[in-house]
Design an enzyme around this catalytic site. Sequence first.
Site, PDB file in Angstrom:
ATOM      1  N   ASP A  71       0.789  -1.252   0.000  1.00  0.00           N
ATOM      2  CA  ASP A  71       0.000   0.000   0.000  1.00  0.00           C
ATOM      3  C   ASP A  71       0.815   1.294   0.000  1.00  0.00           C
ATOM      4  OD1 ASP A  71      -1.829  -2.029   0.372  1.00  0.00           O
ATOM      5  OD2 ASP A  71      -2.815  -1.140   2.107  1.00  0.00           O
ATOM      6  N   LYS A 113      -7.175  -4.903  -3.071  1.00  0.00           N
ATOM      7  CA  LYS A 113      -7.947  -5.474  -1.963  1.00  0.00           C
ATOM      8  C   LYS A 113      -8.916  -4.441  -1.420  1.00  0.00           C
ATOM      9  CE  LYS A 113      -4.107  -4.228   1.124  1.00  0.00           C
ATOM     10  NZ  LYS A 113      -4.691  -3.242   2.033  1.00  0.00           N
ATOM     11  N   CYS A 153      -1.772  -2.497   7.760  1.00  0.00           N
ATOM     12  CA  CYS A 153      -1.719  -3.381   6.586  1.00  0.00           C
ATOM     13  C   CYS A 153      -0.418  -4.173   6.490  1.00  0.00           C
ATOM     14  CB  CYS A 153      -1.999  -2.584   5.315  1.00  0.00           C
ATOM     15  SG  CYS A 153      -3.743  -2.066   5.242  1.00  0.00           S
TER      16      CYS A 153
END
Length: 196
Positions: A9, A100, A145
């Site tokens: 990310d 996602k 994450c």
Amino acid sequence: MSRALILVDVQNDFCEGGSLAVPGGAEVARRISEHVTAHHQEYAAIVATADWHEAPGAHFSDHPDFVESWPAHCRVGSDGALFHPAAQRALHHVQAVFRKGHHSAAYSGFEGFTVDADRRVGLAEWLRDRVVEQVDVVGIATDHCVRATALDAAKDGFQTTVLLHLTAAVAPQTTERALRDLREAQVRTTGEVVSG
Ligand SMILES: [Zn+2]
């Protein structure tokens, strides 16, 4: 043993100026570019994950607590969902992107998928197809994450290391908890978390 690098990310919304800016995010993007430029030949595969939200329910809130609920971020098609420009030199070596969170929080990259010949392929399957046994995990944010992706990697049987000097964290308390969770799951960590 085959090792892969997972970039978690590294997106505009998680860097300075983004809607959910993590202090040190842009610096992490820059350092990841340096790391990949110097070390890409040591990896059998390099992949990226991306938060990619349409309607993630309670993951978004107008009154976020910054632990379980968050300001809107990484909406499909928005500039905030794009990878940070400082990560560009790393992205050049990325072989697949796992998106996602279309309709869920999806902290872990292992909840994402890439599309390969019209078929959705998850991260664990993709890595196993390439006989990967070890993974290095880097990116944003250490306590969310990155944590979830590394825990899932370990659970899926990959020997997992988090390179903390290539991660940035949201808050000290959740980072402490994340590091404890990682140790308990036999995830190796090296270096120090980047702060803003
Ligand atoms: Zn999200």
